[in-house]
Design a protein around this motif. Structure first.
Motif, PDB file in Angstrom:
ATOM      1  N   TYR A  47       0.889  -1.178   0.000  1.00  0.00           N
ATOM      2  CA  TYR A  47       0.000   0.000   0.000  1.00  0.00           C
ATOM      3  C   TYR A  47       0.917   1.215   0.000  1.00  0.00           C
ATOM      4  CZ  TYR A  47      -3.577   3.361   1.398  1.00  0.00           C
ATOM      5  OH  TYR A  47      -4.423   4.431   1.452  1.00  0.00           O
ATOM      6  N   ALA A  48       1.135   1.790  -1.202  1.00  0.00           N
ATOM      7  CA  ALA A  48       2.165   2.822  -1.358  1.00  0.00           C
ATOM      8  C   ALA A  48       1.543   4.212  -1.352  1.00  0.00           C
ATOM      9  CB  ALA A  48       2.939   2.585  -2.643  1.00  0.00           C
ATOM     10  N   THR A  51       2.581   6.830   1.582  1.00  0.00           N
ATOM     11  CA  THR A  51       3.551   7.749   2.188  1.00  0.00           C
ATOM     12  C   THR A  51       4.763   7.967   1.291  1.00  0.00           C
ATOM     13  OG1 THR A  51       2.862   7.005   4.369  1.00  0.00           O
ATOM     14  CG2 THR A  51       4.978   8.116   4.249  1.00  0.00           C
ATOM     15  N   THR A  66       1.706  12.534   6.791  1.00  0.00           N
ATOM     16  CA  THR A  66       0.443  13.007   7.358  1.00  0.00           C
ATOM     17  C   THR A  66      -0.404  13.722   6.313  1.00  0.00           C
ATOM     18  OG1 THR A  66       1.286  13.201   9.597  1.00  0.00           O
ATOM     19  CG2 THR A  66      -0.526  14.656   9.009  1.00  0.00           C
ATOM     20  N   ALA A  94       5.555   1.357  16.743  1.00  0.00           N
ATOM     21  CA  ALA A  94       5.277   1.593  15.313  1.00  0.00           C
ATOM     22  C   ALA A  94       3.810   1.936  15.101  1.00  0.00           C
ATOM     23  CB  ALA A  94       5.649   0.367  14.491  1.00  0.00           C
ATOM     24  N   ALA A 125       2.452   4.710  12.521  1.00  0.00           N
ATOM     25  CA  ALA A 125       1.885   4.221  11.263  1.00  0.00           C
ATOM     26  C   ALA A 125       0.386   4.450  11.228  1.00  0.00           C
ATOM     27  CB  ALA A 125       2.195   2.739  11.107  1.00  0.00           C
ATOM     28  N   GLU A 126      -0.136   4.505  10.046  1.00  0.00           N
ATOM     29  CA  GLU A 126      -1.580   4.618   9.818  1.00  0.00           C
ATOM     30  C   GLU A 126      -2.151   5.880  10.416  1.00  0.00           C
ATOM     31  OE1 GLU A 126      -2.732   2.400   7.571  1.00  0.00           O
ATOM     32  OE2 GLU A 126      -4.095   4.084   7.465  1.00  0.00           O
ATOM     33  N   GLY A 127      -1.339   6.940  10.390  1.00  0.00           N
ATOM     34  CA  GLY A 127      -1.823   8.197  10.949  1.00  0.00           C
ATOM     35  C   GLY A 127      -1.174   8.449  12.287  1.00  0.00           C
ATOM     36  N   GLU A 128      -0.240   9.387  12.328  1.00  0.00           N
ATOM     37  CA  GLU A 128       0.515   9.636  13.533  1.00  0.00           C
ATOM     38  C   GLU A 128      -0.467  10.055  14.634  1.00  0.00           C
ATOM     39  OE1 GLU A 128       1.179  12.618  15.169  1.00  0.00           O
ATOM     40  OE2 GLU A 128       2.486  11.538  16.558  1.00  0.00           O
ATOM     41  N   VAL A 188      -1.821  13.643  15.189  1.00  0.00           N
ATOM     42  CA  VAL A 188      -2.642  14.101  14.059  1.00  0.00           C
ATOM     43  C   VAL A 188      -4.008  13.433  14.100  1.00  0.00           C
ATOM     44  CG1 VAL A 188      -2.789  14.016  11.540  1.00  0.00           C
ATOM     45  CG2 VAL A 188      -0.623  14.582  12.645  1.00  0.00           C
TER      46      VAL A 188
END
Ligand SMILES: CCCCCCCC/C=C\CCCCCCCCCCCC(=O)SCCNC(=O)CCNC(=O)[C@H](O)C(C)(C)COP(=O)(O)OP(=O)(O)OC[C@H]1O[C@@H](n2cnc3c(N)ncnc32)[C@H](O)[C@@H]1OP(=O)(O)O
Ligand SMILES: Cc1cc2nc3c(=O)[nH]c(=O)nc-3n(C[C@H](O)[C@H](O)[C@H](O)COP(=O)(O)OP(=O)(O)OC[C@H]3O[C@@H](n4cnc5c(N)ncnc54)[C@H](O)[C@@H]3O)c2cc1C
Length: 572
Positions: free
Chosen positions: A50-51, A53, A59, A330, A334-337, A340
């Motif tokens: 899943y590319a 970032t 973010t 992690a 990952a998946e949205g810091e 944020v």
């Protein structure tokens, strides 16, 4: 077969194939496209990443630089990495494992940009796994943990893909280049909502693993003297050890139940969305973002508490705790810091508060915001009653949301732009959103233990665990509850003494509560947390297998130590 391929190990891993790539096809591809790719992915006939970032953006998705420019003359999209910072960076499996990727790129057609959309791109040959023409791939290098998985980089040099490779369930580009709007521009982000929801269960499982290890080891480990001359006690008999471990154990159960709710909510709301009803999307996004942020942060901290509670052996990789901590850390990024994500929840709460101020009756997870009275009614509360504890958390959250929202309104009344007012109140907003999620977790925990179909003796233990979790939260954040007098100092003292009682109450069931997670030794991968409790023999066996023990005198002696010693002795 497919499950066994979860992680191939040895520098490659296909975790993201399962949790991100395949769900993206399921959620964003048309029926026609699913016929082409979904079964291939489910049977691991292709392996995907899943590319999204990039080196320069994670973010701010709207700031991604990779482009997908439609060429109507050939009915193709041209995928391109225009700058160094547009290099795709971090996606799991992208560097060495995957031969396909869903690539998030800015869509251009007829000279206009329509924002980030997902595109299916083959990145390696299915014959010899070499990168496809125009594609540059590699691994980003060692990380804090999870080095069994490759996290990769990818650059695209004007790579052409058929128009049909744009995932077109929501938005479309017609053959002549006409762009067809989706029902909501955020539907392209639906995979992130799904994945954040799954992180709540990952957090629960990680904390369940850590508490299983630490509680079992705390029953094996005997240390010091509680009373002179008495045998060394199990370290779990120390109240401080219970105070470290049992709130984490309670949180593991709380997050496990919260993930049940998240899964049910995701299914129900996405079901409605399939029928065109988008009304639940905002709440689903806010809940998944807030729960992901809250549960992963508490879990990472909780795992480190468990590690420290196991002394030196906790610091050894034999315990399994450092690896768990690295993995959970992690999940915070990952998946949205996490910061944020919690701000996204805050954004939703501020909107709901404004609607409530305008007289709208709120529903769902924010219903309490309109029901809670601003003026507290102080008094001696029964701090062992679950209803009282839930109400306290909801009052705290409502007060903090109101305070943050009013602070922001005040800033804007002084003439600040909304964005500046938002930024100058964002610490308050984060705390309010955390209080909101905390109150949701407590309420959901209480409702679950009261309704779950279990034997009454089990319900009694779960109720004690829920009381422990809630009382721990109140005593750890006492100032929030005291601030407007909703709770008094006497209430907080009562909460502390009830918490001590709950620690003692949970102690006899602690091992049963971790055994109930039913985590096999092969999953725990911990000498300290072995089901059979035979820690010391296996610790010694584990140490003997250390690479440093392959030879009696390590080669470094001859290379470094021996000449160093000789030269020092020659000076005597
Ligand atoms: C059994 C024992 C096992 C033990 C288990 C152990 C587990 C732990 C141990 C080991 C595990 C190791 C594993 C390591 C990790 C492996 C998995 C990694 C997977 C990671 C994959 C990724 O990271 S993929 C990339 C993820 N990237 C992001 O999430 C990007 C985050 N950013 C954004 O989402 C957005 O940019 C933003 C939301 C932050 C901002 O977007 P934008 O600027 O467009 O929005 P606004 O803030 O302006 O808001 C506009 C409007 O849109 C609404 N909105 C925003 N996003 C969404 C959405 N997703 N859905 C719906 N609506 C959305 C927002 O609410 C606003 O609405 P308004 O009405 O206007 O208010
Ligand atoms: C183990 C791991 C696996 C990953 N797997 C994938 C994957 O498979 N696919 C993929 O696409 N990505 C993946 N990622 C990337 C991940 O999604 C990003 O790291 C994440 O979205 C954060 O973006 P960033 O790293 O660019 O940090 P940035 O966005 O640069 O944020 C850095 C810091 O700035 C602050 N900040 C940023 N924006 C704001 C704001 N609006 N308000 C307040 N503070 C802000 C935050 O505190 C944040 O910590 C992975 C990352 C990790 C660690």
């Amino acid at each position: 077969m497919a499950a066994a391929l979860q992680t191939l190990g040895g520098g490659i891993g296909i975790t993201l194939h399962w949790i991100a790539f395949t769900p993206t096809i399921e959620q964003q591809a048309t029926e026609e496209q699913k016929k082409k790719w979904l079964k291939l992915a489910q049977d691991v006939a292709i392996v995907g990443a899943y590319a999204q970032t990039e080196m320069g953006h994670g973010t701010f998705v709207r700031g991604l630089e990779t482009t997908a420019t439609y060429d109507p003359s050939t009915q193709e999209f041209v995928i391109n990495s225009p700058t160094l910072t547009s290099t795709k960076w971090w996606p799991g499996g992208l560097g060495k494992t995957a031969n396909h990727a869903t690539v998030m790129a800015q869509l251009y057609t007829r000279g206009k940009c329509y924002g980030p959309h997902n595109f299916m791109v083959q990145i390696r040959s299915l014959e010899n796994h070499q990168p496809c023409p125009g594609v540059t791939l590699g691994d980003i290098g060692p990380k804090m943990e999870s080095n069994g998985n490759d996290n990769g980089f990818a650059r695209f040099d004007h790579v052409r893909i058929p128009r049909e490779n744009m995932l077109m369930k929501f938005a479309r580009v017609e053959a002549d280049g006409t762009y067809v709007q989706p029902p909501s521009s955020k539907l392209a982000y639906s995979n992130m909502v799904y994945l954040r929801g799954t992180f709540v269960m990952s957090a629960a499982q990680a904390l369940a693993s850590a508490t299983t290890i630490a509680v079992r080891y705390s029953c094996v480990r005997r240390q010091s003297e509680m009373k002179p001359g008495e045998p060394e006690p199990q370290i779990l008999e120390y109240q401080t050890q219970q105070y470290k471990l049992f709130p984490q154990l309670a949180a593991a159960y709380a997050f496990w139940f919260a993930s049940w709710f998240m899964t049910q909510q995701h299914g129900s709301i996405t079901g409605s969305m399939e029928k065109g009803d988008m009304s639940g999307l905002a709440e689903l996004h806010a809940l998944s973002a807030g729960l992901k942020s809250y549960t992963t942060a508490v879990t990472a901290r909780g795992i480190d508490v468990c590690r420290m509670a196991c002394g030196g052996h906790g610091y050894s990789h034999a315990s399994g705790l450092p690896a768990l901590f690295g993995g959970a850390a992690a999940l915070c990024t990952a998946e949205g810091e996490n910061t944020v994500m919690m701000l996204q929840t805050a954004r939703y709460l501020v909107k709901c508060f404004a609607q409530s101020q305008a007289g709208k009756r709120l529903t769902g997870t924010v219903a309490y915001l309109s029901a809670v009275q601003p003026s507290p009614v102080a008094g001696n509360r029964n701090m062992s009653d679950l209803g009282t504890l839930v109400a306290a958390f909801q009052h705290r959250a409502a007060r903090m949301v109101r305070h943050a929202a009013m602070q922001m309104q005040g800033e804007m009344q002084k003439g600040k732009a909304r964005e500046d007012a938002w930024n100058s109140c964002s610490v308050l907003l984060i705390k309010a959103a955390e209080a909101h999620v905390h109150s949701f977790v407590v309420r959901n925990f209480a409702e679950t233990v009261q309704t779950v179909e279990v034997d009454e003796s089990v319900r009694a233990v779960l109720t004690s665990l829920c009381q422990l979790y809630s009382l721990y939260g109140i005593t750890e954040h006492a100032g929030d509850f005291l601030k407007d007098g909703y709770l008094t100092g006497r209430d907080i003292d009562a909460a502390s003494s009830h918490l001590s009682a709950m620690l003692a109450r949970v102690r006899p069931d602690a091992v049963a509560l971790v055994d109930a997670f039913d985590l096999h030794d092969k999953i725990l991968r911990s000498v300290l947390g072995r089901y059979d409790g035979r820690v010391y023999e296996h610790l010694y066996e584990w140490a003997k297998k250390s690479p440093l023990n392959k030879s009696e005198v390590h080669e470094s002696y001859y290379k470094y130590l021996q000449p160093f010693l000789k030269s020092n002795r020659a000076k005597l």
